[in-house]
Design a protein around this motif. Structure first.
Motif, PDB file in Angstrom:
ATOM      1  N   ARG A 117       8.672  43.016  47.904  1.00  0.00           N
ATOM      2  CA  ARG A 117       8.638  43.279  46.459  1.00  0.00           C
ATOM      3  C   ARG A 117       8.377  44.757  46.187  1.00  0.00           C
ATOM      4  N   LEU A 118       7.536  45.366  47.008  1.00  0.00           N
ATOM      5  CA  LEU A 118       7.278  46.806  46.861  1.00  0.00           C
ATOM      6  C   LEU A 118       8.535  47.613  47.180  1.00  0.00           C
ATOM      7  N   LEU A 119       9.237  47.209  48.253  1.00  0.00           N
ATOM      8  CA  LEU A 119      10.479  47.900  48.586  1.00  0.00           C
ATOM      9  C   LEU A 119      11.485  47.777  47.442  1.00  0.00           C
ATOM     10  N   GLY A 120      11.533  46.594  46.844  1.00  0.00           N
ATOM     11  CA  GLY A 120      12.445  46.385  45.733  1.00  0.00           C
ATOM     12  C   GLY A 120      12.134  47.270  44.545  1.00  0.00           C
ATOM     13  N   ALA A 121      10.848  47.481  44.293  1.00  0.00           N
ATOM     14  CA  ALA A 121      10.457  48.352  43.186  1.00  0.00           C
ATOM     15  C   ALA A 121      10.914  49.784  43.441  1.00  0.00           C
ATOM     16  N   LEU A 122      10.774  50.235  44.684  1.00  0.00           N
ATOM     17  CA  LEU A 122      11.195  51.592  45.031  1.00  0.00           C
ATOM     18  C   LEU A 122      12.708  51.731  45.101  1.00  0.00           C
ATOM     19  N   ALA A 123      13.391  50.607  45.402  1.00  0.00           N
ATOM     20  CA  ALA A 123      14.842  50.642  45.597  1.00  0.00           C
ATOM     21  C   ALA A 123      15.611  50.897  44.313  1.00  0.00           C
ATOM     22  N   HIS A 124      14.931  50.919  43.163  1.00  0.00           N
ATOM     23  CA  HIS A 124      15.611  51.303  41.931  1.00  0.00           C
ATOM     24  C   HIS A 124      16.002  52.774  41.966  1.00  0.00           C
ATOM     25  N   LEU A 125      15.406  53.526  42.894  1.00  0.00           N
ATOM     26  CA  LEU A 125      15.848  54.891  43.149  1.00  0.00           C
ATOM     27  C   LEU A 125      17.002  54.815  44.137  1.00  0.00           C
ATOM     28  N   ASP A 126      18.161  55.343  43.778  1.00  0.00           N
ATOM     29  CA  ASP A 126      19.362  55.172  44.594  1.00  0.00           C
ATOM     30  C   ASP A 126      19.168  55.623  46.035  1.00  0.00           C
ATOM     31  N   ALA A 127      18.512  56.768  46.219  1.00  0.00           N
ATOM     32  CA  ALA A 127      18.346  57.292  47.574  1.00  0.00           C
ATOM     33  C   ALA A 127      17.493  56.362  48.423  1.00  0.00           C
ATOM     34  N   PHE A 128      16.480  55.739  47.810  1.00  0.00           N
ATOM     35  CA  PHE A 128      15.628  54.824  48.574  1.00  0.00           C
ATOM     36  C   PHE A 128      16.333  53.488  48.788  1.00  0.00           C
ATOM     37  N   GLN A 129      17.190  53.077  47.849  1.00  0.00           N
ATOM     38  CA  GLN A 129      17.920  51.828  48.060  1.00  0.00           C
ATOM     39  C   GLN A 129      18.833  51.939  49.279  1.00  0.00           C
ATOM     40  N   ASP A 130      19.366  53.126  49.526  1.00  0.00           N
ATOM     41  CA  ASP A 130      20.180  53.310  50.723  1.00  0.00           C
ATOM     42  C   ASP A 130      19.339  53.092  51.988  1.00  0.00           C
ATOM     43  N   VAL A 131      18.084  53.505  51.949  1.00  0.00           N
ATOM     44  CA  VAL A 131      17.179  53.257  53.080  1.00  0.00           C
ATOM     45  C   VAL A 131      16.969  51.757  53.247  1.00  0.00           C
ATOM     46  N   CYS A 132      16.733  51.052  52.149  1.00  0.00           N
ATOM     47  CA  CYS A 132      16.542  49.603  52.207  1.00  0.00           C
ATOM     48  C   CYS A 132      17.794  48.901  52.698  1.00  0.00           C
ATOM     49  N   ARG A 133      18.947  49.356  52.245  1.00  0.00           N
ATOM     50  CA  ARG A 133      20.193  48.753  52.714  1.00  0.00           C
ATOM     51  C   ARG A 133      20.345  48.934  54.214  1.00  0.00           C
ATOM     52  N   MET A 134      19.991  50.116  54.703  1.00  0.00           N
ATOM     53  CA  MET A 134      20.111  50.360  56.139  1.00  0.00           C
ATOM     54  C   MET A 134      19.193  49.427  56.914  1.00  0.00           C
ATOM     55  N   LEU A 135      17.991  49.213  56.424  1.00  0.00           N
ATOM     56  CA  LEU A 135      17.072  48.277  57.081  1.00  0.00           C
ATOM     57  C   LEU A 135      17.633  46.861  57.061  1.00  0.00           C
ATOM     58  N   TYR A 136      18.260  46.483  55.952  1.00  0.00           N
ATOM     59  CA  TYR A 136      18.889  45.165  55.839  1.00  0.00           C
ATOM     60  C   TYR A 136      19.992  45.011  56.876  1.00  0.00           C
ATOM     61  N   TYR A 137      20.843  46.019  57.024  1.00  0.00           N
ATOM     62  CA  TYR A 137      21.932  45.930  57.985  1.00  0.00           C
ATOM     63  C   TYR A 137      21.403  45.887  59.421  1.00  0.00           C
ATOM     64  N   LEU A 138      20.384  46.669  59.710  1.00  0.00           N
ATOM     65  CA  LEU A 138      19.798  46.660  61.053  1.00  0.00           C
ATOM     66  C   LEU A 138      19.204  45.302  61.380  1.00  0.00           C
ATOM     67  N   THR A 139      18.487  44.737  60.419  1.00  0.00           N
ATOM     68  CA  THR A 139      17.909  43.407  60.627  1.00  0.00           C
ATOM     69  C   THR A 139      19.009  42.378  60.834  1.00  0.00           C
ATOM     70  N   GLY A 140      20.061  42.467  60.019  1.00  0.00           N
ATOM     71  CA  GLY A 140      21.174  41.536  60.160  1.00  0.00           C
ATOM     72  C   GLY A 140      21.850  41.651  61.511  1.00  0.00           C
ATOM     73  N   MET A 141      22.050  42.874  61.985  1.00  0.00           N
ATOM     74  CA  MET A 141      22.668  43.059  63.297  1.00  0.00           C
ATOM     75  C   MET A 141      21.838  42.425  64.401  1.00  0.00           C
TER      76      MET A 141
END
Length: 288
Positions: A117-141
């Protein structure tokens, strides 16, 4: 991402949706020659895998929390391919273990951690959402590659037990659908990594190091369960090789500057801790 990567991802997801519809439980042959032997050797493995697959609904909640504005292709993938397929995998595995006389899997499909939930709050910033997306893809892989390897071992094991119906109508069809998920995450991760700024890459490395966990592990008891699964599938004796295969692309993307690192140390540490937790529980120690 660039236009070429966008096109490849779109073609890939469309192909998965068209060529690999969700498995139908009606097509599964649940005939088991020796239910007691199969349950004794792989019952808890089936339970673990069923739980992980069935908790996909919670995973989607986590995604929508962590990524408030994902690219349309991500939504297309998890809504039209990944979630429908994974749910059916879970239902089939759970039905099998019930056929073996075991209770159905206990799942959590609603809890979203404070961390996400904290990551989601920060992810409203585009640059940080890219970090979250990268973590999502790494976890998925890591998750999907681990699943492919685990299903390979399970297929070999049930085949050795003479359970042909289980091997060919339960494990093999599920196993065939997992590589397509892995390919989506790999393409997405590679494309996004090439676009990240240096500070974003540093943050991804740091957050991945402190947040990595084996698939399906959300508490100490589940970590011990994962250790038991490793032992039953024969992974414990070859944990380094298994880990290397599971996170090879992650290693090459994030840690290419550290030549000679076969496996990121946080991955092996997590696997070894799982085995230790399982051993402690087996010896009667409290793992919580």
């Amino acid at each position: 991402m660039g236009t070429e990567t966008d096109l490849r991802l779109r073609e890939h997801v469309d192909r998965l949706a068209h060529e690999h519809p969700p498995l139908r439980i009606e097509d599964v042959d649940f005939t088991v020659r020796d239910p007691q032997a199969l349950a004794q050797r792989y019952g808890h493995v089936l339970d673990y895998m069923a739980r992980v697959e069935l908790e996909v609904d919670r995973n989607v909640l986590e995604l929508t929390t962590m990524l408030p504005d994902p690219p349309p292709i991500d939504r297309h993938f998890y809504a039209d391919v990944w979630q429908p397929q994974e749910i059916q995998h879970g239902l089939i595995l759970d039905r099998l273990q019930v056929e073996l006389g075991r209770p159905p899997a206990t799942t959590d499909t609603e809890t979203v951690s404070l961390k996400l939930r904290l990551l989601g709050a920060l992810a409203h910033l585009d640059a940080f959402q890219d970090v979250c997306r990268m973590l999502y893809y790494l976890t998925g892989m890591a998750t999907e590659r681990s699943a492919v390897l685990a299903y390979n071992l399970l297929h070999d094991g049930v085949s050795e037990l003479g359970e042909k119906a289980v091997a060919e109508t339960v494990v093999a069809p599920i196993r065939r659908q997992e590589p397509g998920h892995y390919a989506f995450y790999r393409l997405s991760a590679t494309g996004l990594w090439n676009r990240l700024a240096a500070w974003q890459r540093w943050l991804v490395r740091r957050m991945r190091t402190i947040s990595f966990g084996p698939v399906g592990v959300n508490n100490p008891s589940q970590l011990a369960d994962f250790g038991d699964v490793m032992t039953s599938l024969g992974i414990t004796a070859r944990a380094t090789g298994f880990a290397e295969q599971a996170v090879r692309v992650e290693r090459d993307l994030l840690w290419a500057h550290r030549r000679g690192m076969p496996v990121p140390p946080y991955v092996l540490r997590a696997f070894r801790e799982a085995v230790d937790r399982a051993a402690d529980r087996s010896a009667g120690q409290n793992v919580f």
